[in-house]
Design a protein around this motif. Structure first.
Motif, PDB file in Angstrom:
ATOM      1  N   ASP B 113      -3.849   2.206  -1.592  1.00  0.00           N
ATOM      2  CA  ASP B 113      -5.359   2.748  -1.337  1.00  0.00           C
ATOM      3  C   ASP B 113      -5.310   4.078  -1.322  1.00  0.00           C
ATOM      4  O   ASP B 113      -6.197   4.830  -1.898  1.00  0.00           O
ATOM      5  CB  ASP B 113      -5.810   2.057  -0.132  1.00  0.00           C
ATOM      6  CG  ASP B 113      -6.161   0.259  -0.364  1.00  0.00           C
ATOM      7  OD1 ASP B 113      -5.998   0.135  -1.415  1.00  0.00           O
ATOM      8  OD2 ASP B 113      -6.227  -0.319   0.510  1.00  0.00           O
ATOM      9  N   ASP B 114      -4.625   4.739  -0.418  1.00  0.00           N
ATOM     10  CA  ASP B 114      -4.463   6.085  -0.205  1.00  0.00           C
ATOM     11  C   ASP B 114      -4.243   7.031  -1.574  1.00  0.00           C
ATOM     12  O   ASP B 114      -4.751   7.792  -2.010  1.00  0.00           O
ATOM     13  CB  ASP B 114      -3.485   6.479   0.601  1.00  0.00           C
ATOM     14  CG  ASP B 114      -3.875   6.357   2.193  1.00  0.00           C
ATOM     15  OD1 ASP B 114      -5.051   5.930   2.247  1.00  0.00           O
ATOM     16  OD2 ASP B 114      -2.936   6.480   3.069  1.00  0.00           O
ATOM     17  N   TYR B 115      -3.305   6.419  -2.313  1.00  0.00           N
ATOM     18  CA  TYR B 115      -3.043   6.869  -3.642  1.00  0.00           C
ATOM     19  C   TYR B 115      -4.364   7.017  -4.637  1.00  0.00           C
ATOM     20  O   TYR B 115      -4.595   8.089  -5.431  1.00  0.00           O
ATOM     21  CB  TYR B 115      -2.079   6.436  -4.215  1.00  0.00           C
ATOM     22  CG  TYR B 115      -0.470   6.735  -3.749  1.00  0.00           C
ATOM     23  CD1 TYR B 115      -0.111   8.166  -4.136  1.00  0.00           C
ATOM     24  CD2 TYR B 115       0.321   5.972  -3.217  1.00  0.00           C
ATOM     25  CE1 TYR B 115       1.232   8.728  -3.830  1.00  0.00           C
ATOM     26  CE2 TYR B 115       1.483   6.483  -2.939  1.00  0.00           C
ATOM     27  CZ  TYR B 115       2.083   7.811  -3.108  1.00  0.00           C
ATOM     28  OH  TYR B 115       3.279   8.409  -2.882  1.00  0.00           O
ATOM     29  N   MET B 116      -4.951   5.784  -4.525  1.00  0.00           N
ATOM     30  CA  MET B 116      -6.044   5.594  -5.478  1.00  0.00           C
ATOM     31  C   MET B 116      -7.244   6.489  -5.216  1.00  0.00           C
ATOM     32  O   MET B 116      -7.724   7.214  -5.926  1.00  0.00           O
ATOM     33  CB  MET B 116      -6.591   4.079  -5.471  1.00  0.00           C
ATOM     34  CG  MET B 116      -5.695   2.954  -6.038  1.00  0.00           C
ATOM     35  SD  MET B 116      -6.362   1.462  -6.591  1.00  0.00           S
ATOM     36  CE  MET B 116      -6.611   0.702  -5.141  1.00  0.00           C
ATOM     37  N   GLU B 117      -7.439   6.603  -3.560  1.00  0.00           N
ATOM     38  CA  GLU B 117      -8.452   7.422  -3.017  1.00  0.00           C
ATOM     39  C   GLU B 117      -8.054   9.059  -3.589  1.00  0.00           C
ATOM     40  O   GLU B 117      -8.891   9.687  -3.958  1.00  0.00           O
ATOM     41  CB  GLU B 117      -8.382   7.152  -1.554  1.00  0.00           C
ATOM     42  CG  GLU B 117      -9.860   8.316  -1.221  1.00  0.00           C
ATOM     43  CD  GLU B 117      -9.705   7.995   0.266  1.00  0.00           C
ATOM     44  OE1 GLU B 117      -9.342   7.182   0.931  1.00  0.00           O
ATOM     45  OE2 GLU B 117     -10.354   9.058   1.063  1.00  0.00           O
ATOM     46  N   GLU B 118      -6.740   9.473  -3.358  1.00  0.00           N
ATOM     47  CA  GLU B 118      -6.485  10.870  -3.740  1.00  0.00           C
ATOM     48  C   GLU B 118      -6.434  11.104  -5.231  1.00  0.00           C
ATOM     49  O   GLU B 118      -6.891  11.874  -5.582  1.00  0.00           O
ATOM     50  CB  GLU B 118      -4.960  10.956  -3.036  1.00  0.00           C
ATOM     51  CG  GLU B 118      -5.058  12.413  -2.472  1.00  0.00           C
ATOM     52  CD  GLU B 118      -3.580  12.673  -1.658  1.00  0.00           C
ATOM     53  OE1 GLU B 118      -2.861  11.802  -1.567  1.00  0.00           O
ATOM     54  OE2 GLU B 118      -3.656  13.855  -1.286  1.00  0.00           O
ATOM     55  N   SER B 119      -5.850  10.170  -6.113  1.00  0.00           N
ATOM     56  CA  SER B 119      -5.763  10.604  -7.519  1.00  0.00           C
ATOM     57  C   SER B 119      -6.923   9.942  -8.299  1.00  0.00           C
ATOM     58  O   SER B 119      -6.984  10.290  -9.503  1.00  0.00           O
ATOM     59  CB  SER B 119      -4.610   9.602  -7.965  1.00  0.00           C
ATOM     60  OG  SER B 119      -4.716   8.419  -7.816  1.00  0.00           O
ATOM     61  N   ASP B 120      -7.931   8.980  -7.551  1.00  0.00           N
ATOM     62  CA  ASP B 120      -8.983   8.317  -8.376  1.00  0.00           C
ATOM     63  C   ASP B 120      -8.405   7.299  -9.566  1.00  0.00           C
ATOM     64  O   ASP B 120      -9.158   7.268 -10.713  1.00  0.00           O
ATOM     65  CB  ASP B 120      -9.889   9.570  -8.995  1.00  0.00           C
ATOM     66  CG  ASP B 120     -11.287   9.177  -8.753  1.00  0.00           C
ATOM     67  OD1 ASP B 120     -11.719   8.149  -8.293  1.00  0.00           O
ATOM     68  OD2 ASP B 120     -12.315   9.767  -9.505  1.00  0.00           O
ATOM     69  N   LEU B 121      -7.261   6.956  -9.343  1.00  0.00           N
ATOM     70  CA  LEU B 121      -6.641   6.291 -10.646  1.00  0.00           C
ATOM     71  C   LEU B 121      -6.736   4.679 -10.057  1.00  0.00           C
ATOM     72  O   LEU B 121      -6.316   4.401  -8.811  1.00  0.00           O
ATOM     73  CB  LEU B 121      -5.315   6.863 -10.696  1.00  0.00           C
ATOM     74  CG  LEU B 121      -4.489   6.459 -11.957  1.00  0.00           C
ATOM     75  CD1 LEU B 121      -5.308   7.073 -13.248  1.00  0.00           C
ATOM     76  CD2 LEU B 121      -3.066   6.815 -11.909  1.00  0.00           C
ATOM     77  N   ASP B 122      -6.990   3.788 -11.169  1.00  0.00           N
ATOM     78  CA  ASP B 122      -6.643   2.634 -10.710  1.00  0.00           C
ATOM     79  C   ASP B 122      -5.050   2.050 -10.556  1.00  0.00           C
ATOM     80  O   ASP B 122      -4.440   2.391 -11.517  1.00  0.00           O
ATOM     81  CB  ASP B 122      -7.356   1.544 -11.800  1.00  0.00           C
ATOM     82  CG  ASP B 122      -8.821   1.482 -11.232  1.00  0.00           C
ATOM     83  OD1 ASP B 122      -9.349   1.544 -10.203  1.00  0.00           O
ATOM     84  OD2 ASP B 122      -9.666   1.188 -12.240  1.00  0.00           O
TER      85      ASP B 122
END
Lengths: 658, 130
Positions: B113-122
């Motif tokens: 979730d953090d990665y998605m939030e930070e990178s805006d990637l699915d």
């Protein structure tokens, strides 16, 4: 006579003694003889010489049956021949002479035949097979022999016939006396004439037959003894194999081809034989070549001799011829024996050389093997020694360096410890516990505390820098310095603003806008301000780190901003997420927990992270416990979770009781 | 352009296994990531992807099968995600899968979730049974 013997088919034991006598000034001479049995040479027979019942000489016959004995003149000797399996034979030799001869005596060969079945009788020969006497010419002749029953019979028959004739004569006289005188006279005349004629005829016949027999005997004896005389003397097999290099050898074996020695192959063999003769006992190799040449030479000789023999056999005219051929056959046989012997010798010598070579080869190979083994082992040993020495030196060096580094880092730790807040300083304001477990000696984690007296405000921070060990420690120094700069010097106390301030300064400090540097830190920061109503106002901001707290027997959790401090990510972003501050109010006695990811990410032996949920449960279980109890409970849980697994990250947990 | 393959290793440091395929566009990083010089290790991966986007310009399937990564590695993985996002924004087709054991889904979910939030990637979480 001989024919008679053959017809009777009597097995004969033949002693042939031919004597070659030379008388020296002292009247000593050597008597040479050859002993034969059934046309076969009797070898290795003992020859004893006795004179007047005393033994004076003894010898043995050679493989060709030859023997030599020394005799004196004017004596009577007995020669005794003995050999296992044969009857003992005695021969009488008389050397009495009317007149001593000073010159050498040459004797004609004598033939003496004995019937092996004949029992030796005493009498004129006194138990001797035969008697020989030396005559005035110096030759030995048969003396008063009675050597054959046939001779005796013939003599008896003659006597009988003479008696018969005398009887008939008396009978005739008586008949004639009864007749008238005229007739008597006439008959007597005729009778006397006839008698005269008969007598003369008988006399003539007798004389003639004796002459013929004697001549024949002498002739055959001469031929046979001549042949035996020329048998090459093979004394001992070990002494050089008869060197048949003279022209006489050809004659002996019956080769009539005068060109035999002119043949190229024969020339070659003889040349080799002559050149190597002296080296035979010195060099085995030469000896073999010598023997091989000898064998080939003799084989050629035998071949030629056999051919000649076959040709001559077709042209046999007389008994003498036949006897001569028989003796040549013996000669050939003897040479063949020599060849066989030489071949054996070659084989033995070759085997010896082969064995010697083999032994030599084995010895050399063995020696070589040992030398190589020794060299290899020695070199290995030297190499090992060198390597060991080098390794030891290296190890020592490494140990030294390692110690130096460890000493250096251990000292660095004291510096890092020095920048960390002093526990007693915190204790002035709060009850607290600090779990600080670096992975290495120095840590990438650090905690920070400051207190503003004028506003009664405290600020806690727990920071996780990128990297562990020394690089992490350097980052922690930077982080510590930046916090001091932002909070203590710039007097910025809002947690989100602090994070922003540190982030900006870190980018500058590490020149991250210009370089590839991606280092930074995650941080959670709390500002605690005591209020007059007994409650505390907590402001929290996190850079990828959360805040855990207790509130009325519940565990609270505030997730930090999903943004780290430092690093290149910020360069790529169009919009940079701002750090957020959260404010909560807690009554006295509640707890705050600031952590790095060390414990939550700590993997169990089954590769399971401890995780946020477990941690919150652990905190829940610790509700109402003293700060010390909480610390030991957390340390315990940490140890249990870790098990035998290595700690691969720094661990920091700060607990504060408000 | 060639495939990128780095054999993983577990020693003093943990090197993840990298398998980037030009033909299929499937790029996988697996194992544990805990390196001495994290930036240095991940730089060729970023360069390879950059090159792939320019030269091949085909769909990319990016799979993460890391069961441990430290703070530094986390930053480098985020760098990759940022790069993938950039490609996606430029019209590239990107699929990111995060593999984890079914028992770890809860923990991994937060991280992802953090990665998605930070990178805006699915990022798809694909659980598997160990």
């Amino acid at each position: 006579m001989s024919k008679l013997y053959l017809k009777k088919g009597v097995v004969l034991l033949t002693f042939i003694v031919f004597c070659l006598v030379s008388v020296n000034a002292q009247s000593n001479f050597i008597l040479k003889g050859v002993l034969m049995l059934d046309n076969k040479l009797v070898k290795n027979a003992t020859v004893l010489v006795s004179e007047n019942s005393k033994f004076v000489d003894s010898t043995k016959t050679s493989i060709t049956g030859k023997f030599n004995v020394t005799l004196k003149t004017q004596k009577e000797y007995v020669l005794i021949f003995k050999k296992k399996g044969l009857p003992v034979k005695k021969i009488l030799i008389s050397t009495k002479l009317d007149k001593e001869k000073s010159n050498g005596i040459t004797t004609k060969p004598i033939i003496f035949s004995l019937n092996s079945t004949k029992i030796t009788t005493s009498g004129q020969t006194g138990g001797y097979e035969a008697a020989f006497a030396i005559n005035e010419n110096g030759s030995f002749t048969k003396n008063n022999t009675n050597f054959s029953p046939a001779v005796k019979d013939a003599e008896n028959n003659e006597l009988k016939k003479e008696e018969e004739i005398t009887a008939k004569k008396e009978e005739f006289k008586e008949i004639v006396e009864d007749l008238n005188p005229d007739t008597q006279a006439e008959i007597n005349l005729i009778y006397n004439q006839a008698l005269q004629k008969i007598d003369s005829l008988v006399l003539l016949t007798r004389e003639e037959s004796v002459l013929i027999i004697n001549t024949a005997k002498l002739k055959s004896a001469e031929i046979i003894s001549n042949a035996y005389l020329e048998i090459p003397d093979i004394v001992e097999p070990d002494e050089s194999i008869v060197s048949s290099n003279s022209k006489d050898d050809l004659k002996k074996i019956g080769i009539k081809d005068k060109g035999f020695y002119e043949r190229d192959d024969i020339k070659k063999y003889r040349k080799t034989i002559t050149s190597l003769e002296l080296n035979v006992n010195k060099s085995k190799k030469d000896s073999i070549v010598f023997l091989e040449s000898m064998v080939m030479f003799k084989e050629e000789m035998v071949k030629s001799a056999k051919l000649q023999l076959a040709l001559d056999k077709m042209n046999v005219r007389s008994r003498e011829d036949s006897v001569e051929l028989q003796h040549r056959q013996v000669m050939i046989y003897l040479v063949e024996q020599e060849i066989e012997e030489a071949k054996n010798k070659i084989a033995i010598q070759q085997m010896e050389i082969k064995n010697k070579n083999l032994m030599l080869m084995f010895s050399i190979a063995g020696l070589l093997f040992f030398v190589i083994l020794f060299v290899v082992v020695y070199q290995n040993y030297r190499l090992k020694q060198k390597t060991n020495a080098r390794l030891e030196a290296k190890n020592e060096e490494i140990a030294k360096k390692s110690k130096k580094i460890i000493d250096s880092i251990t000292y660095a730790k004291t510096i890092q410890q020095a920048i960390l807040p002093i526990k007693t300083n915190i204790d002035k304001y709060f009850e607290s516990f600090i779990i600080f477990q670096p992975k290495d000696i120095v840590s990438g984690d650090f905690y920070w505390f400051t207190h503003f007296k004028e506003t009664n405000t405290s600020i806690f921070a727990v920071v996780d820098c990128t990297g562990h060990g020394v690089p992490g420690a350097f980052m922690s120094m930077i982080g510590n310095r930046l916090l001091v700069e932002v909070v203590n010097e710039r007097k910025i106390t809002d947690p989100a603003e602090i994070l922003e301030g540190v982030d900006q300064r870190l980018h500058v400090a590490l020149m991250q806008d210009e370089t590839m540097n991606n280092d930074g830190m995650d941080m959670c920061i709390c500002k605690i301000k005591h209020q007059e109503n007994g409650q505390s106002e907590i402001e929290f901001a996190g850079a990828k780190r959360p805040l855990f707290y207790t509130d009325n027997n519940e565990i609270g959790y505030i997730k930090g901003t999903v943004r780290g401090i430092g690093g290149r990510a910020r360069l790529r972003k169009k919009t940079i997420k701002a750090f957020e501050s959260h404010t909560i109010h807690l009554k006295k006695g509640e707890n705050l927990y600031l952590t790095t990811d060390g414990f939550l990410d700590l993997q169990s032996p089954k590769r399971r992270k401890y995780g946020r949920q477990n941690f919150m449960e652990l905190l829940n279980n610790n509700l109402g416990k003293s700060i010390d109890e909480q610390q030991s409970s957390i340390v315990n849980a940490l140890d249990i979770h870790k098990g035998n697994e290595l700690q691969i990250d720094d661990i920091t947990i700060l607990g504060v009781k408000i | 352009m060639e495939n990128l393959y780095i054999e993983g290793e577990l020693g003093n440091y943990y090197i993840p296994t990298v398998d980037f395929n030009v033909e299929t566009g499937v790029c996988t990083i697996s194992g544990k990531s805990y390196l001495e010089d994290t930036t240095q290790f991940y730089l060729p991966l970023l360069e390879w992807l950059d090159k792939y986007f320019i030269e091949v310009n085909k769909p990319v399937e990016f799979n993460v099968k890391l069961n441990y990564y430290n703070t530094s590695s986390s930053r480098s993985v985020l760098d990759i995600f940022d790069l993938l996002k950039l490609y996606e924004e430029k019209g590239g087709q990107v699929e990111v899968n995060w593999y984890c054991r079914d028992i770890d889904v809860e923990v991994v979910q937060e991280e992802v979730d953090d990665y998605m939030e930070e990178s805006d990637l699915d990022i798809n979480i694909i659980p598997f049974t160990d």
